[in-house]
Design an enzyme around this catalytic site. Structure first.
Site, short mmCIF file in Angstrom:
data_model
loop_
_atom_site.label_atom_id
_atom_site.label_comp_id
_atom_site.label_asym_id
_atom_site.label_seq_id
_atom_site.Cartn_x
_atom_site.Cartn_y
_atom_site.Cartn_z
N PHE A 52 9.07 -34.95 0.93
CA PHE A 52 7.95 -34.84 0.09
C PHE A 52 7.71 -33.80 -0.87
O PHE A 52 7.95 -32.66 -0.25
CB PHE A 52 6.98 -35.49 0.84
CG PHE A 52 5.55 -35.72 0.01
CD1 PHE A 52 5.25 -36.75 -0.63
CD2 PHE A 52 4.38 -34.67 -0.13
CE1 PHE A 52 4.07 -37.15 -1.31
CE2 PHE A 52 3.15 -34.70 -0.89
CZ PHE A 52 3.17 -35.95 -1.54
N ASN A 149 -1.81 -34.05 5.50
CA ASN A 149 -1.92 -34.60 4.13
C ASN A 149 -0.93 -35.97 4.58
O ASN A 149 0.24 -36.05 4.32
CB ASN A 149 -1.04 -33.99 3.20
CG ASN A 149 -0.86 -34.71 2.00
OD1 ASN A 149 -1.38 -35.70 1.57
ND2 ASN A 149 -0.16 -34.18 0.96
N PRO A 150 -1.52 -36.92 5.13
CA PRO A 150 -0.82 -38.17 5.79
C PRO A 150 -0.35 -39.17 4.48
O PRO A 150 -1.15 -39.03 3.54
CB PRO A 150 -1.89 -38.59 6.74
CG PRO A 150 -3.13 -38.44 6.13
CD PRO A 150 -2.99 -37.09 5.44
#
Ligand code: SAM
Length: 243
Positions: A52, A149-150
């Site tokens: 990510f 920050n799921p």
């Protein structure tokens, strides 16, 4: 660029490197993957396909922690859950010299990248990057603070995301049918892993905000604040476990 990494675009790329970069962008490969690096709060962070890409919005999470937790705090035991590149753990470690951090991710590619980033800043003696599922590895009451920050995007929204974002790993984005498939067990496990009165800082977005707040309160958390990002959008939830 064919997924090669470290990036082939140096300070003075040659013609074929530039052509490769342009071709990648034509295929909507995110610029961060082409360059192999992004800045997070001014800290250069390496990134590669399969991991990510750190966002500016997420910088608000670190700025929020800095608002509530003073630098003079005694040794802080912190877990960064879903660490990705390790950007949150690294930013916190650089700001809080007395903190010890565990950076956890389920993705082997994220773990590898976060380890490389941690080594780049010589933080290996205080930041441990481990492969794992949420907070399962932690014993009860062993953490002062959790940052996360799921993945929180409801599955049905994924096809509407820009083509670049769709090239990022699905497990980093997909929050399940209601966006809370990862958040719900995370909230539950953090209740155990945190000390009484421990802090949980979580990035969220407006579509899941009310559901997350409702769930957190039901679990017994105290809602301390809901902080906005620079775009004035609700972004960081500040919670505390019961004292
Ligand atoms: C939105 S990304 C955040 C990455 C990084 N913290 C950041 O802010 O740039 C979510 C991360 O959570 C990881 N993840 C998803 N489910 C997880 C789980 N059950 N346990 C650990 N990590 C998980 C993903 O692999 C991904 O790296």
């Amino acid at each position: 660029m064919g997924g090669s990494w470290p990036p082939t675009l140096g300070p003075a790329p040659n013609t074929s490197q530039l052509r490769g970069a342009l071709q990648a962008r034509q295929k909507r490969v995110p610029l961060a993957y082409v360059l192999g690096e992004v800045e997070f709060l001014g800290i250069p962070i390496r990134v590669r396909p399969g991991v990510f890409i750190p966002r500016v919005d997420t910088e608000t999470l670190i700025l929020t922690v800095q608002t509530y937790i003073t630098k003079r705090t005694r040794v802080l035991r912190v877990a960064d859950i879903g660490t990705g590149t390790g950007c949150l753990a690294i930013a916190l470690a650089l700001h809080y010299p007395r903190a010890r951090l565990w950076a956890i991710d389920r993705s082997p590619m994220a773990v590898r990248t976060a380890r490389e980033n941690t080594a780049r800043y010589r933080l290996e003696s205080r930041v441990w990057v481990l492969r794992g599922d949420l907070l399962q590895a932690f014993r009860p009451h062993t953490l002062d603070l959790v940052v996360t920050n799921p993945p929180y995007i409801p599955t049905s929204h994924l096809p509407t995301l820009p083509p670049e974002v769709q090239q990022e790993p699905k497990e980093a984005l997909d929050g399940g049918p209601d966006g809370l498939s990862v958040i719900r067990p995370l909230l539950q496990q953090a209740l155990d892993a945190l000390v009484p009165g421990g802090w949980l800082f979580m990035e969220i977005a407006p579509p899941v905000r009310d559901r997350v707040i409702h769930t957190a309160k039901r679990f017994g958390y105290r809602l301390v604040a809901m902080e906005k990002d620079l775009g004035w959008i609700d972004r960081v939830l500040v919670l505390r476990t019961p004292s």
